[in-house]
Design an enzyme around this catalytic site. Sequence first.
Site: not given
Lengths: 69, 467
Positions: B83, B153, B177
């Site tokens: 990420k 997220s 997330s």
Amino acid sequence: LKSPAPTKVLNTDLIERLSGSTVGGARFLEILSEYESIFQEISRLRELDLQDIHPAVIFEPTAPYRKTR
Amino acid sequence: MSERELHWASISQLRKWLDKGEINSVELTRHLLDRIASHDPKLKSFIYIADNALEQAKASDRRRMRSRQHAVSPMEGIPVALKDNYLTATMPTTAGTITDGIAFPMQDSACAERLAEAGCILLGKTRTHEFAWGTITPPVANPWDLERIPGGSSGGSGAAVASGFVPMGMGSDTGGSIRIPASFCGVVGLKPTFGRVSRHGIVPHSWSLDHPGPLTRTVEDAALVMNVLAGYDPRDPACQDQPVPDYASGLQRGVRGLRVGVIDNHFMDCNTPEVQACVEARISDLASQGAVVSHFQMPILDYGLAAIYAIELASSGAFHDRWIAEGRSVQYGPDVRTLVEMGRLVTAVDYLKAEQVRTIMSEEFRKLFDRVDVIVSPTAPLTAWMRGRRTTTIGKKEESVLAASWRLTFPFNLTGLPAISVPCGFDSEGLPIGLQIAGRPFDEAAILRCAALIEQTVGLNLRPELG
């Protein structure tokens, strides 16, 4: 003579200074407005008597002495 | 093997092919790069592809050749993604922001270090909702329906893993997330215990809520990745020096005798009918396989949203304080800008009361774990929604989709308990539904074992058609 009633602008200015917000007047009003619904939720914490409960955050004085790589 | 098998293969399967010499890492990496080039323009899951991916793969193949007679790392030669809030030495990090004057160092996060040391190919960086706030992750699309959001997220990692671009993408989880995009994209997402995996080198969102963890296509792969990631790191003040078991062993032990708890309030009283029915069916499956299912109530959960709002807003406000004062937050996305700028409005007393609620909640879960081994619930009360949708009606309650999406995940950020999302079915629109399984601190093994049984029982086809 009567003293003038506190105005909303003056109160907002005080809240802004108390909070330490640095975003500026008009934007601060927008944030206050956006915060209202979240504040309603957060303010529910005030219903609780938590005097005997230690917060989950615990100071740990030995942390700086941990080994580093 | 066919090319189709290659990109849908699990880490476990790829490892066997690599070990037998049926493929090499360069072939595998090139195949995945080609697949990303073909399909990611529609999905937008990656923000950056490593320039040196094939060089990394060549180096891995050389290591494998040199150690011909010796076992190599189980992750040697496996391409993975991180990420875009994990710092990396050879790829830029943006944390999803394009704000002028905000830059992050080119150095490896602890997780990037561990994955590289294990021989992984760091293939690229996946998109995050800006500063890991929010559950939409624009502009990433959900591979099951390109008009829908992937969750967030860690939406880029969720979409990339579900699309067969990489077998593993790292995520971070502050209120759900990792687990929310895992649920919406039909992959496995594991949030380990707070302190199990080092947060060093991850752009902070909320210091006491952030958890790093993997998104994978199988439970076994999540276990294999945990074998690499778990362990002490003194650079993370929260990281704990606890023994690291072999997470991949014991996955096939089944659930006979496993004590499964269901918390009826909060977790089971406000879900869409399809999510509720699917999760109840999986709970019945567990019971039919020998698990002992018990139902509970936990009233303190009613204050959980208040607590996480206070902690998350105050923490994020403190982290962004300098950038707000410098006027940089005006360039953030409107949703994230408002959330970080309102952090100053949370009073210190309310913040500490939130931390006190957290103590009570942790104690309530501890008591519950005297009676059960795992707790199950839906991961999210709904499935992936259409882009632009702002509200949902579940039962008689209309609420924002964002508020609904994290309701079932944030309790395990407040308590730091390990929790996994495993695909457990589809709704009538063909969208994946996730089952969340939570466990005791540092007992990731129990939740992996339970998740493995669900995975085996439902046997879902989790290969979205990308066209």
